[in-house]
Design an enzyme around this catalytic site. Structure first.
Site, PDB file in Angstrom:
ATOM      1  N   SER A 149       0.874  -1.173   0.000  1.00 41.66           N
ATOM      2  CA  SER A 149       0.000   0.000   0.000  1.00 41.66           C
ATOM      3  C   SER A 149       0.905   1.214   0.000  1.00 41.66           C
ATOM      4  O   SER A 149       2.085   1.127   0.375  1.00 41.66           O
ATOM      5  CB  SER A 149      -0.864   0.006   1.271  1.00 41.66           C
ATOM      6  OG  SER A 149      -1.436   1.276   1.510  1.00 41.66           O
ATOM      7  N   TYR A 188      -2.560  -1.032  10.413  1.00 40.06           N
ATOM      8  CA  TYR A 188      -2.449  -1.176   8.960  1.00 40.06           C
ATOM      9  C   TYR A 188      -1.094  -0.672   8.464  1.00 40.06           C
ATOM     10  O   TYR A 188      -0.411  -1.340   7.685  1.00 40.06           O
ATOM     11  CB  TYR A 188      -3.589  -0.403   8.288  1.00 40.06           C
ATOM     12  CG  TYR A 188      -3.702  -0.615   6.804  1.00 40.06           C
ATOM     13  CD1 TYR A 188      -4.394  -1.716   6.294  1.00 40.06           C
ATOM     14  CD2 TYR A 188      -3.153   0.292   5.897  1.00 40.06           C
ATOM     15  CE1 TYR A 188      -4.520  -1.908   4.925  1.00 40.06           C
ATOM     16  CE2 TYR A 188      -3.271   0.104   4.528  1.00 40.06           C
ATOM     17  CZ  TYR A 188      -3.957  -0.995   4.047  1.00 40.06           C
ATOM     18  OH  TYR A 188      -4.076  -1.182   2.689  1.00 40.06           O
TER      19      TYR A 188
END
Length: 261
Positions: free
Chosen positions: A143, A156
């Protein structure tokens, strides 16, 4: 075809980015194991559609990415069914947003398990099979948050930074065996989940649809355009090609310039 007669596993592939990657691989001749949650009828429809459209074999594994024994079983399913595990895409992931001091411990453990530890366990079981054949491709979906942070996403961001480091380590360990290990780091990707959030955000903030897209969702992306799942899938296919044989240990942003800032 880039992947003719090869086999691939794509975790988190019953929808979104993972499903697009599975389709991209099937279109290039790969037999595929898909994995993820969803309604059984919907999953079977997608599985059958891949087989019918591309003339390859497609299996579904219901492996829970929080359970190492399930992950081992998924790798074994592919190897037993197809005779090899040539490509592994660790794509499964979840998100939860909260300040660190309020972050539920159970959510932290779940996100680390699904977004990071599952990739380790899948690689742990797949790499010996790839080494034996002296060929393999491992692609981890990271990401933009593997390169930069955002507030309230501690688990995350930690997991995605971990994926970037795991990718580099695995690339170094496998470089002499014809195995490439890379990660793709998407920015905001246009998916049904993102689209479904727009009306509520419009109402909550008193904004137009265009304002929500440009000023809220795409605030971090200079191009002011969403990444598409097909763009991610095309990059994944390229990373499996001979043209990409000297690309390993890379973290490739596909984020509209987000991490260039």
């Amino acid at each position: 075809m880039v992947l003719k007669s090869k086999s691939a596993i794509v975790t988190g592939s019953t929808s979104g980015i993972g499903l697009a990657i599975a389709k991209g691989f099937a279109a290039e001749g790969a037999n595929v194991v898909i994995n993820g949650f969803g309604q059984p009828a919907d999953i079977e429809r997608e599985r059958a559609a891949l087989e019918n459209e591309y003339g390859v074999k497609v299996l579904y594994s219901a492996a829970d990415m929080t359970k190492p024994e399930d992950i081992a079983g998924m790798i074994k399913l592919a190897d037993d069914s197809f005779g090899s595990v040539d490509v592994l895409v660790n794509n499964a992931g979840i998100q939860f947003v909260s300040p660190i001091e309020e972050f539920p411990a159970a959510k932290w453990e779940q996100i680390i398990a699904i977004n990071l530890s599952s990739a380790f366990y899948a690689m742990h079981h797949a790499i010996p099979l790839m080494k034996a054949r002296k060929w393999g491709r491992i692609i981890n979906t990271a990401s933009a948050h593997s390169l930069v942070a955002s507030p309230y996403k501690s688990a995350y961001v930690s997991a995605k930074h971990g994926i970037a480091g795991l990718t580099k380590t695995a690339a170094l360990e496998t470089a002499a065996y014809g195995i490439n290990v890379n990660c793709i780091s998407p920015g905001y990707v246009w998916t049904p989940l993102v689209e479904s959030q727009i009306p509520d955000t419009m109402k909550a903030r008193g904004l137009t649809k265009d304002q929500v897209i440009n000023d809220v969702l795409l605030h971090a992306q200079p191009t002011k355009q969403f990444v598409t799942v097909d763009q991610i899938a095309a990059l994944a296919v390229f990373l499996c090609s001979d043209a990409a044989s000297q690309i390993t240990g890379a973290n490739i942003p596909v984020d509209g310039g987000w991490t260039a800032q």
